[in-house]
Structure formats: structure tokens, C-alpha cells
Motif scaffolding. Structure first.
Motif, short mmCIF file in Angstrom:
data_model
loop_
_atom_site.label_atom_id
_atom_site.label_comp_id
_atom_site.label_asym_id
_atom_site.label_seq_id
_atom_site.Cartn_x
_atom_site.Cartn_y
_atom_site.Cartn_z
N GLY A 12 0.71 -1.43 0.16
CA GLY A 12 0.09 0.13 0.06
C GLY A 12 0.75 1.21 -0.03
N ASN A 13 1.96 1.33 0.85
CA ASN A 13 2.71 2.53 0.90
C ASN A 13 3.46 2.70 -0.49
N TRP A 16 0.66 3.82 -3.01
CA TRP A 16 0.40 5.20 -2.80
C TRP A 16 1.35 6.23 -3.35
N HIS A 20 0.39 9.09 -5.99
CA HIS A 20 0.44 10.37 -6.00
C HIS A 20 1.61 11.30 -6.34
N CYS A 54 -9.00 -4.73 -1.17
CA CYS A 54 -8.55 -3.31 -1.52
C CYS A 54 -9.21 -2.68 -2.73
N CYS A 80 -5.59 13.01 -3.23
CA CYS A 80 -5.43 13.08 -1.75
C CYS A 80 -6.69 12.85 -0.94
N HIS A 83 -7.41 8.93 -1.10
CA HIS A 83 -6.42 8.25 -0.20
C HIS A 83 -7.32 8.62 1.13
N ASN A 84 -7.66 9.72 1.54
CA ASN A 84 -8.19 10.00 2.93
C ASN A 84 -9.43 9.28 2.90
N ASN A 87 -8.24 6.23 4.23
CA ASN A 87 -7.79 6.37 5.52
C ASN A 87 -8.94 6.13 6.60
N ARG A 89 -11.68 4.64 6.38
CA ARG A 89 -12.13 3.39 6.38
C ARG A 89 -11.22 2.38 7.08
N LYS A 92 -7.35 5.37 10.06
CA LYS A 92 -6.22 6.34 9.95
C LYS A 92 -6.49 7.67 9.81
N TYR A 95 -5.19 12.89 6.18
CA TYR A 95 -4.00 13.65 5.74
C TYR A 95 -4.28 15.02 5.33
N TYR A 104 4.88 15.46 -2.95
CA TYR A 104 5.20 14.41 -4.13
C TYR A 104 6.25 14.95 -5.18
#
Ligand code: FAD
Length: 117
Positions: A12-13, A16, A20, A54, A80, A83-84, A87, A89, A92, A95, A104
Motif C-alpha cells: 500500500g505504501n 500510494w 500520488h 482493496c 489526496c 486516499h483520505n 484512511n 475506512r 487512519k 492527511y 510528492y
């Protein structure tokens, strides 16, 4: 072998980061062809993402929040935002999207003038 959750988080990291960075380097004034390329990329990303759960959730988010591809800033803010939503869900932190383009920077600024899309 690392625990599945760790592997999933690493994937995931990395995903993303690429996602981005691509949005933050999208043209400021894209041609219709460049818009289509990014639209295709985002749709394919959702289809091929190797974590099935996912990918399914992301496809639902894409339907709810269709990609906004009119300019670099618009696309980066859209990315963004989506992704939020992921996050949210996953419980997290949200951002802060206000410096998304600076966050980025790909280190390829010099190349931009000669970019082929
Ligand atoms: P990540 O969410 O991976 O973020 C990486 C870094 O990006 C953060 O450290 C931060 O610096 C930055 N960042 C955070 N939020 C934003 C933002 N909104 N905009 C820009 N930058 C930001 N995992 C699951 O368990 N279940 C799922 O259903 C799931 N769906 C996913 C769908 C997609 C399309 C992707 C790419 C990943 C998905 N993941 C899912 C993985 C999950 O989103 C995280 O990547 C993973 O949990 C690792 O989280 P992290 O805390 O390291 O930060």
C-alpha cells in the motif's frame, strides 16, 4: 516470511507513493489525450491492484468520486481526497492535502519540459 499485514501495508505504501507522485507530475494544462492516459491508468490501477479486497473497495470509491483530471492541482487534490477516504475506512489519520504538490516532488523537475506522454 513477513506477516501478511506487514506485506499488505508495504504494498500500500509503495503504491500510494507512485500514485500520488504521478498525479503531482501530471501536466498543469493536460491535453485530452493526456487526460485519457491518466483516466486509463487510474482505472487499470484499480483493476490490477493485487489485494483483491482493496481493489474492490477502491473501485467503489472511484465510482463515488470519479477522477478529477482538469489540471495537475485538481488531480493531485482528488488523489489526496480518495486516499483520505481509504484512511477513514482503515481508521487512519486524515492527511493534510494543502501541500500535496510539494509533498510528492519526484526529483525529476528538469525532465518535465521534454516529457513525452
Ligand atoms: P499509507 O496509507 O500507505 O500512506 C503512505 C504515506 O502517504 C503516509 O505515510 C503519508 O505520508 C502519506 N499519505 C497518507 N494519506 C495521504 C493522502 N490522503 N494523500 C497523500 N498522501 C497521504 N489496506 C487494507 O488493509 N484494506 C484495504 O481495503 C486497503 N485498500 C487499499 C486500496 C488502495 C488503492 C491502496 C493503494 C492501498 C490500500 N490499502 C488497504 C493499504 C493501505 O491504504 C495502506 O497503504 C497501508 O495500510 C499502510 O498504511 P500507512 O499507514 O503506512 O500509510
Amino acid at each position: 516470511k513477513m506477516a501478511n499485514e506487514t506485506l499488505k501495508a508495504e504494498l500500500g505504501n509503495a503504491s500510494w507513493k507512485l500514485f500520488h507522485t504521478i498525479l503531482a507530475r501530471y501536466p498543469e494544462t493536460p491535453t485530452p489525450e493526456q487526460k485519457q492516459h491518466l483516466a486509463d491508468y487510474i482505472r487499470s490501477f484499480a483493476l490490477v491492484y493485487p489485494c483483491g479486497d482493496c481493489a474492490r473497495h477502491f473501485a467503489v470509491l472511484l465510482d463515488k468520486y470519479p477522477p478529477q483530471l482538469s489540471s495537475r492541482k485538481t488531480a493531485a487534490l482528488w488523489g489526496c481526497h480518495i486516499h483520505n477516504q481509504v484512511n477513514l475506512r482503515l481508521h487512519k489519520q486524515e492527511y493534510d492535502c494543502s501541500n500535496i504538490l510539494e509533498d510528492y516532488d519526484c526529483g525529476c523537475g528538469q525532465d518535465e519540459a521534454e516529457e513525452v506522454q
